[in-house]
Structure formats: structure tokens, C-alpha cells
Design a protein around this motif. Sequence first.
Motif, PDB file in Angstrom:
ATOM      1  N   VAL A   1      44.096  -3.862 -14.937  1.00  0.00           N
ATOM      2  CA  VAL A   1      43.638  -3.923 -13.546  1.00  0.00           C
ATOM      3  C   VAL A   1      43.334  -2.500 -13.062  1.00  0.00           C
ATOM      4  O   VAL A   1      43.956  -1.535 -13.496  1.00  0.00           O
ATOM      5  CB  VAL A   1      44.729  -4.579 -12.667  1.00  0.00           C
ATOM      6  CG1 VAL A   1      45.972  -3.706 -12.585  1.00  0.00           C
ATOM      7  CG2 VAL A   1      44.239  -4.894 -11.259  1.00  0.00           C
ATOM      8  N   ASP A   2      42.361  -2.374 -12.157  1.00  0.00           N
ATOM      9  CA  ASP A   2      42.031  -1.064 -11.551  1.00  0.00           C
ATOM     10  C   ASP A   2      41.418  -1.355 -10.175  1.00  0.00           C
ATOM     11  O   ASP A   2      40.494  -2.175 -10.060  1.00  0.00           O
ATOM     12  CB  ASP A   2      41.039  -0.332 -12.472  1.00  0.00           C
ATOM     13  CG  ASP A   2      40.579   1.030 -11.927  1.00  0.00           C
ATOM     14  OD1 ASP A   2      40.720   1.265 -10.706  1.00  0.00           O
ATOM     15  OD2 ASP A   2      40.056   1.826 -12.714  1.00  0.00           O
ATOM     16  N   GLY A   3      41.922  -0.657  -9.145  1.00  0.00           N
ATOM     17  CA  GLY A   3      41.477  -0.906  -7.775  1.00  0.00           C
ATOM     18  C   GLY A   3      39.984  -0.761  -7.559  1.00  0.00           C
ATOM     19  O   GLY A   3      39.414  -1.452  -6.704  1.00  0.00           O
ATOM     20  N   CYS A   4      39.316   0.118  -8.316  1.00  0.00           N
ATOM     21  CA  CYS A   4      37.881   0.319  -8.052  1.00  0.00           C
ATOM     22  C   CYS A   4      37.056  -0.909  -8.420  1.00  0.00           C
ATOM     23  O   CYS A   4      35.976  -1.132  -7.868  1.00  0.00           O
ATOM     24  CB  CYS A   4      37.334   1.571  -8.735  1.00  0.00           C
ATOM     25  SG  CYS A   4      37.301   1.512 -10.527  1.00  0.00           S
ATOM     26  N   TYR A   5      37.597  -1.756  -9.332  1.00  0.00           N
ATOM     27  CA  TYR A   5      36.859  -2.985  -9.670  1.00  0.00           C
ATOM     28  C   TYR A   5      36.920  -4.006  -8.539  1.00  0.00           C
ATOM     29  O   TYR A   5      36.227  -5.018  -8.598  1.00  0.00           O
ATOM     30  CB  TYR A   5      37.371  -3.575 -10.989  1.00  0.00           C
ATOM     31  CG  TYR A   5      37.179  -2.630 -12.153  1.00  0.00           C
ATOM     32  CD1 TYR A   5      35.944  -2.042 -12.384  1.00  0.00           C
ATOM     33  CD2 TYR A   5      38.224  -2.304 -12.999  1.00  0.00           C
ATOM     34  CE1 TYR A   5      35.763  -1.154 -13.427  1.00  0.00           C
ATOM     35  CE2 TYR A   5      38.046  -1.415 -14.051  1.00  0.00           C
ATOM     36  CZ  TYR A   5      36.816  -0.842 -14.251  1.00  0.00           C
ATOM     37  OH  TYR A   5      36.632   0.041 -15.268  1.00  0.00           O
TER      38      TYR A   5
ATOM     39  N   LYS B   1      43.971   4.272  -4.660  1.00  0.00           N
ATOM     40  CA  LYS B   1      44.019   4.620  -6.081  1.00  0.00           C
ATOM     41  C   LYS B   1      43.786   3.409  -6.977  1.00  0.00           C
ATOM     42  O   LYS B   1      43.766   2.268  -6.517  1.00  0.00           O
ATOM     43  CB  LYS B   1      45.346   5.287  -6.391  1.00  0.00           C
ATOM     44  CG  LYS B   1      46.577   4.513  -5.936  1.00  0.00           C
ATOM     45  CD  LYS B   1      47.817   5.400  -6.072  1.00  0.00           C
ATOM     46  CE  LYS B   1      49.049   4.696  -5.570  1.00  0.00           C
ATOM     47  NZ  LYS B   1      50.259   5.492  -5.734  1.00  0.00           N
ATOM     48  N   ASP B   2      43.679   3.699  -8.240  1.00  0.00           N
ATOM     49  CA  ASP B   2      43.455   2.727  -9.322  1.00  0.00           C
ATOM     50  C   ASP B   2      44.626   1.743  -9.417  1.00  0.00           C
ATOM     51  O   ASP B   2      44.473   0.531  -9.308  1.00  0.00           O
ATOM     52  CB  ASP B   2      43.247   3.597 -10.594  1.00  0.00           C
ATOM     53  CG  ASP B   2      43.388   2.924 -11.930  1.00  0.00           C
ATOM     54  OD1 ASP B   2      43.863   1.787 -11.992  1.00  0.00           O
ATOM     55  OD2 ASP B   2      43.049   3.564 -12.951  1.00  0.00           O
ATOM     56  N   LYS B   3      45.826   2.290  -9.647  1.00  0.00           N
ATOM     57  CA  LYS B   3      47.033   1.469  -9.808  1.00  0.00           C
ATOM     58  C   LYS B   3      48.241   2.309  -9.410  1.00  0.00           C
ATOM     59  O   LYS B   3      48.110   3.548  -9.261  1.00  0.00           O
ATOM     60  CB  LYS B   3      47.129   0.924 -11.235  1.00  0.00           C
ATOM     61  CG  LYS B   3      47.076   1.970 -12.343  1.00  0.00           C
ATOM     62  CD  LYS B   3      47.282   1.380 -13.739  1.00  0.00           C
ATOM     63  CE  LYS B   3      46.211   0.483 -14.279  1.00  0.00           C
ATOM     64  NZ  LYS B   3      44.885   1.105 -14.456  1.00  0.00           N
TER      65      LYS B   3
ATOM     66  N   TYR C   1      38.849  10.528  -4.205  1.00  0.00           N
ATOM     67  CA  TYR C   1      37.785  10.097  -3.278  1.00  0.00           C
ATOM     68  C   TYR C   1      37.031   8.879  -3.804  1.00  0.00           C
ATOM     69  O   TYR C   1      36.641   7.991  -3.047  1.00  0.00           O
ATOM     70  CB  TYR C   1      36.787  11.240  -3.048  1.00  0.00           C
ATOM     71  CG  TYR C   1      37.402  12.444  -2.406  1.00  0.00           C
ATOM     72  CD1 TYR C   1      38.169  12.329  -1.250  1.00  0.00           C
ATOM     73  CD2 TYR C   1      37.214  13.709  -2.951  1.00  0.00           C
ATOM     74  CE1 TYR C   1      38.732  13.445  -0.652  1.00  0.00           C
ATOM     75  CE2 TYR C   1      37.767  14.833  -2.359  1.00  0.00           C
ATOM     76  CZ  TYR C   1      38.535  14.694  -1.218  1.00  0.00           C
ATOM     77  OH  TYR C   1      39.092  15.794  -0.637  1.00  0.00           O
ATOM     78  N   TYR C   2      36.780   8.853  -5.132  1.00  0.00           N
ATOM     79  CA  TYR C   2      36.048   7.719  -5.727  1.00  0.00           C
ATOM     80  C   TYR C   2      36.821   6.414  -5.492  1.00  0.00           C
ATOM     81  O   TYR C   2      36.262   5.427  -5.011  1.00  0.00           O
ATOM     82  CB  TYR C   2      35.830   7.996  -7.223  1.00  0.00           C
ATOM     83  CG  TYR C   2      35.502   6.777  -8.043  1.00  0.00           C
ATOM     84  CD1 TYR C   2      34.216   6.235  -8.054  1.00  0.00           C
ATOM     85  CD2 TYR C   2      36.484   6.134  -8.816  1.00  0.00           C
ATOM     86  CE1 TYR C   2      33.919   5.106  -8.807  1.00  0.00           C
ATOM     87  CE2 TYR C   2      36.199   5.017  -9.569  1.00  0.00           C
ATOM     88  CZ  TYR C   2      34.907   4.499  -9.563  1.00  0.00           C
ATOM     89  OH  TYR C   2      34.620   3.379 -10.301  1.00  0.00           O
ATOM     90  N   HIS C   3      38.128   6.417  -5.827  1.00  0.00           N
ATOM     91  CA  HIS C   3      38.886   5.180  -5.638  1.00  0.00           C
ATOM     92  C   HIS C   3      39.062   4.845  -4.158  1.00  0.00           C
ATOM     93  O   HIS C   3      39.082   3.671  -3.787  1.00  0.00           O
ATOM     94  CB  HIS C   3      40.233   5.243  -6.380  1.00  0.00           C
ATOM     95  CG  HIS C   3      40.061   5.047  -7.859  1.00  0.00           C
ATOM     96  ND1 HIS C   3      39.889   6.103  -8.723  1.00  0.00           N
ATOM     97  CD2 HIS C   3      39.955   3.916  -8.607  1.00  0.00           C
ATOM     98  CE1 HIS C   3      39.707   5.624  -9.955  1.00  0.00           C
ATOM     99  NE2 HIS C   3      39.739   4.305  -9.911  1.00  0.00           N
ATOM    100  N   THR C   4      39.178   5.845  -3.323  1.00  0.00           N
ATOM    101  CA  THR C   4      39.290   5.571  -1.884  1.00  0.00           C
ATOM    102  C   THR C   4      38.045   4.820  -1.400  1.00  0.00           C
ATOM    103  O   THR C   4      38.142   3.805  -0.700  1.00  0.00           O
ATOM    104  CB  THR C   4      39.487   6.889  -1.108  1.00  0.00           C
ATOM    105  OG1 THR C   4      40.682   7.498  -1.582  1.00  0.00           O
ATOM    106  CG2 THR C   4      39.594   6.647   0.389  1.00  0.00           C
TER     107      THR C   4
HETATM  108 ZN    ZN Z   1      38.967   2.904 -11.318  1.00  0.00          ZN
END
Ligand code: ZN
Length: 326
Positions: free
Chosen positions: A190-194, A244-246, A253-256
Motif C-alpha cells: 500500500v502507498d498513500g499516493c496511489y 506520507k506513503d505509509k 511534498y509529492y505525497h502531500t
Molecule cells: Zn508513493
Amino acid sequence: MLHGLDLLDEPLSQEVASRAVKTLARCQNSTGGFGGGPGQISHVATTYAAVNALAIVGTQEAYDLIDRSALLDWLRRLKQADGSFLMHEGGELDVRGIYCVLATVKLLNIVSPDLAANSEQFIACSQTYEGGIGGIPGVEAHGGYTFCAFAAMELLGKTELLDLDKLSRWLCFRQLAVEKGFQGRTNKLVDGCYSFWQGGAFPLLECALARRDGDEAGKVDLFNREALQEYILICCQGERGGLKDKPDKNPDYYHTCYVLSGLSIAQHRYAWDPVQEDIIVADGERGPVVVGNGQNLLPATHPVHNILPRHVTRIRAHFAQELPDA
Ligand SMILES: [Zn+2]
Ligand SMILES: CC(C)=CCC/C(C)=C/CC/C(C)=C/COP(=O)(O)OP(=O)(O)O
């Protein structure tokens, strides 16, 4: 960062807005496009990000900066006969390029048939046996590329060239039963950006299915909206801010940006509007789905461009006049 602030309803001061434009001015190259920083060669992804950022700023200064003519010439040099685009001169090619180019030219009203030529075939050939879409034909399906490919098909008006049933199945199974967030590909973590790259494909899917089957889009939720919000709110927030991702990762900044974008997607429903020929927010009588405190509600993002819909409308209106010799 600008989109993250937008999703948090944080207004941009005139000073910050103007500084953003001045920084992006140093990234624009006279040969067309924007690099990732001053002095860097132009790149399709950073050009997409720069134009989206300027659309968010939305001032005359921001719009005036964009050299549409040089940008179009540069994009034409990157176009490949197989329908793809190089990410930069001498660079790699994959479906990210097609999405970044088509989204950018749509906002700037410099869409032209030569830019779109063969792109639909390239994307259709990149759909794999699993149902998701890979970066190029023959490689593993991945959420990042699936979003880009699907959104590009939406911009091309060609979603029916994808096997939507297989795509639905692949997307649905990327939401994990225990973690409740999305993984990017089969058997990965799992990863938050998905939350956005996979989650953002659902509004596209629901509208494509509705156009195909004549159903009312959004009647049935194809992913678990509450569960995704739980993963984001409980597992993806940094204790000192940012997302964040996990849990064992640090915010960036990307994950935010992309976790907030996914949270917004999980809260709102969309429908295809044949009059505007666009996907519009359609929360309807049921209203948005908000887990936790009502203050968790974010504004809806445009599921193709991933900036607020009003910025899409405004920049497209600004550039309504076509380039004379395009
Ligand atoms: Zn990610
Ligand atoms: C508009 C634009 C430029 C979009 C980019 C889309 C995007 C996020 C693409 C993913 C790229 C990639 C190689 C991921 C795999 O990383 P990994 O192996 O570290 O992650 P994984 O284990 O989750 O697959």
C-alpha cells in the motif's frame, strides 16, 4: 505544493503567487517547455506541472508567461510515429508523456490532430492481461501509468478502446482489504499516493462505463470511499504536518499533494456532462462522503487535470483564442 494548498482552502498571497510565476519564468526555455529548475532542459512532466501551477495562480502575469507557440513546436519535436512522446529530447517514452502533453495542450487550447496521432493505439496496446495499463506495450500494469493512460484516453475521447471490464476488475482489486488504501501493482505494498493514481481512475471509469452502458454514473461506488479515507487519515498524516506513503515514512511534498488529491476523490462523486463534454462534480442529494470531522471535507479536484475545476475553466477561457498559425 500549490495544489495541496488549494485542497486545504489556503489562499495564495499576491506576493507568493508572483514569486511562483517568477520562479517558473526561470524554468521556461526559449526552445519551448519548462525544465524542473532554472537552467534545466525542458521535460514533459515538469511542463505539465508548471502549466498546472500557472493555472492555479491564475493571474495575468501567470498566463502571460506561457509561450504557447514555442511550446507547441517543442512538443511536435517530441512526438513519435508510434503515438507516444519522448519525455525530453533524447529521453524515454511512455504513456506519461501522452497524458502530460494532452492535458497541457487542452488547458492552453493548442490541441492539434498531429499531436494526437496514433496515441490511442499506443495506449490500447499498453493495457495488459491483468486489465491495468503499463508504461509501454508489454510491461507490467501500474497505477501511475494506468491513470495517465486512462486520463489521456478521456482527453482523446477514446475510452471505449480500452477493455473497461478488465480495467474495472484490476482497479477494484488494487484496494487492499486489510490496509484499506491502494497498492500500485499486484503483490506490492500500500502507498498513500496511489489514493490518487488508482483512486483518481474511478471517476474516469464510472463516466466511461456510463457512456458505454447508458447508466447514470456514480449510482454504484466501485471502491470503498470510507476505507480509503480511514487509511489516509489514520496512516498517512505526519505528526508535524504533511502527508506520507505509509506510517514508517516521512512526509514529502509529492505525497502531500497526491494523498490530499486522493482524499478529495474519495469524498466526491462525478458524472459525465455531455453539454460541457467534461466530467463534472456531481455530489447530488447524498452529498459528499466525509469520514471523521466535517472539517475533513476538501474541495473537489478535476479528475483529468487534478487541479480545481474552476482553474481549468478559467485558463481555458483565457486561451480561448487559437494560435494563428497552429
Ligand atoms: Zn508513493
Ligand atoms: C503525471 C505523471 C508524471 C505521473 C507519474 C505517475 C507515476 C506515479 C508513475 C509511477 C512510476 C514508477 C516506476 C513506480 C514504481 O515505483 P516503485 O517500484 O518504487 O513502487 P511500487 O512498489 O508501489 O510499484
